[in-house]
Enzyme design. Structure first.
Site, PDB file in Angstrom:
ATOM      1  CG  ASN A 130      -4.102   4.613   9.133  1.00  8.97           C
ATOM      2  OD1 ASN A 130      -4.492   5.700   8.706  1.00  8.97           O
ATOM      3  ND2 ASN A 130      -2.928   4.473   9.709  1.00  8.97           N
ATOM      4  N   GLY A 170       0.791  -1.216   0.000  1.00  5.73           N
ATOM      5  CA  GLY A 170       0.000   0.000   0.000  1.00  5.73           C
ATOM      6  C   GLY A 170       0.824   1.268   0.000  1.00  5.73           C
ATOM      7  CB  CYS A 194       3.305   2.883   8.754  1.00  9.68           C
ATOM      8  SG  CYS A 194       2.748   1.514   7.724  1.00  9.68           S
ATOM      9  CB  SER A 223      -1.906  -3.181   1.265  1.00 15.41           C
ATOM     10  OG  SER A 223      -0.792  -3.927   1.699  1.00 15.41           O
ATOM     11  CB  ALA A 224      -2.324  -8.663  -0.516  1.00 14.60           C
ATOM     12  CG  HIS A 225      -0.311  -6.608   4.930  1.00 16.99           C
ATOM     13  ND1 HIS A 225      -0.333  -6.230   6.264  1.00 16.99           N
ATOM     14  CD2 HIS A 225       0.070  -5.517   4.241  1.00 16.99           C
ATOM     15  CE1 HIS A 225       0.023  -4.966   6.356  1.00 16.99           C
ATOM     16  NE2 HIS A 225       0.275  -4.506   5.147  1.00 16.99           N
ATOM     17  CD  GLN A 248      -6.469  -0.225   7.918  1.00 20.60           C
ATOM     18  OE1 GLN A 248      -7.288  -1.098   8.190  1.00 20.60           O
ATOM     19  NE2 GLN A 248      -5.208  -0.285   8.351  1.00 20.60           N
ATOM     20  CB  THR A 296      11.316  -9.382 -11.799  1.00 16.77           C
ATOM     21  OG1 THR A 296      12.408  -9.074 -12.670  1.00 16.77           O
ATOM     22  CG2 THR A 296      10.733 -10.735 -12.157  1.00 16.77           C
TER      23      THR A 296
END
Length: 374
Positions: free
Chosen positions: A148, A70, A320, A196-198, A176, A233
């Site tokens: 958040n 994110g 963060c 963001s996936a997590h 979020q 990549t």
């Protein structure tokens, strides 16, 4: 005794179904940009993931740019259009995630003008404020979908309309929100969306920026990958895990949101029953999983340590920003004093939270408050 994890806003555990889905493709090791069969096998996994993410969020596959998370998506959303333009004015808010605020500070150093809107005492920002802040040279408005730290839900669809009426792009940090509340890029009308996936039980290290077709931006990480918008990549296995996690989260969303809202009410009632405890954020317009409170007269550091020692994991704000011992910029922005902001805790619930854990957290909180006020 097993500890209680109530910090789902910081990160979520990997969904077992997602882990198995990733294992099914973990031997796909080729570079997706290679033309041989190993590369094309990897490209197939990557592009199928792109299609699934796009379908789930109301975007087109070519509008999905995979990132490392994110924070990178936020940086690309702000720096990309700005670098493509070269000059101008950006409107955002004082309660954005640190990734957005950091990118805005960099833009100021590069000569761009930035206006940060101040929230009200409940942490809300409104379309009228955005409209008043717009200037002829405003090219971008960035307002998060869900805060958040407070959990507040912002009127992003209306704000997008305001931005577009004045010819500006609209970006929303939906990190979020995605997987927690209904969200589609096409319904919001956003030009740029970070995720963001997590945050929805997917793997760490992968996120995405949705970029509406026609939006010009320069890559922050130069390269030919991701349509020239993000070099490096790609990791097809992580992208696949993200797509699967997103689909599972959206499938479970209605039932899970109702369950979490009920748990949140139970938790909130227990926390606010303690003398001198006050709620931060909007009482209704917020995520079903999050409660942020200030404990008047408590030592903030002692409070957080006591919660952890007693077996309940919570936070004092954004992960963060943790470790710098400074109070939350969000709480300061809504009018909390330095001491009050430091004496605040964020509780965030998730898929594996139970009523018993909520009740235990309330009991531990009472003891932690007593220790922190001693």
């Amino acid at each position: 005794m097993r500890g209680v994890y109530l910090d789902y806003a910081a990160t979520t555990p990997l969904d077992p179904e997602v882990r198995e889905a990733m294992r099914a493709v973990e031997e796909v090791f080729g570079n997706p940009s290679s033309i041989h069969r190993f590369g094309q096998e990897a490209r197939k996994v990557l592009e199928e993931a792109r299609e699934r993410v796009a379908e789930a969020l109301g975007a087109r596959p070519r509008e999905v740019v995979f990132t490392a998370g994110g924070s990178e998506a936020d940086a690309l959303a702000l720096l990309g259009p700005a670098l493509a333009r070269g000059r101008g004015h950006v409107v955002s808010t004082a309660v954005e995630h640190a990734a957005v605020l950091g990118a805005l500070r960099l833009l100021e150093r590069l000569g761009f003008s930035v206006t940060l809107l101040k929230p009200d005492s409940l942490g809300m920002v409104y379309p009228e404020q955005v409209e008043e802040a717009l200037r002829p040279d405003t090219f971008l408005v960035s307002v998060m979908t869900a805060n958040n730290e407070l959990g507040n839900l912002y009127p992003v669809r209306e704000i997008a309309e305001v931005a577009h009426r004045h010819g500006a792009l609209f970006h929303t940090d939906a990190v979020q929100a995605v997987g927690q509340v209904p969200f589609r890029m096409d319904e919001v009308g956003a030009d740029l969306v970070s995720l963001s996936a997590h945050k929805f039980y997917g793997p760490k290290g992968v996120g995405a920026l949705l970029v509406r077709q026609g939006v010009e931006l320069l890559a922050v990480v130069p390269g030919k990958q991701e349509g020239g918008r993000r070099g490096g990549t790609q990791n097809p296995v992580l992208a696949h895990g993200m797509a699967v996690a997103l689909e599972l989260a959206l499938r479970r969303l209605p039932e899970e949101a109702a369950r979490l809202a009920a748990l949140r009410r139970r938790l909130e009632a227990g926390l606010l029953a303690v003398e001198g405890v006050e709620l931060n954020g909007h009482p209704e317009r917020r995520l079903p999983k999050l409660v942020n409170v200030t404990v008047k007269g408590a030592d903030g550091e002692a409070l957080l340590l006591a919660m952890d020692l007693l077996g309940v994991a919570v936070s004092s704000g954004s992960a963060c920003s943790a470790g710098n011992l400074e109070p939350s910029h969000v709480l300061l922005a809504i009018g909390r004093s330095y001491a009050e902001a430091k004496a605040s805790l964020r509780f965030s619930l998730g898929r594996f939270t139970t009523e018993e854990e909520v009740d235990r957290a309330v009991a531990v909180f009472r003891e932690a408050v007593a220790r922190a006020r001693a």
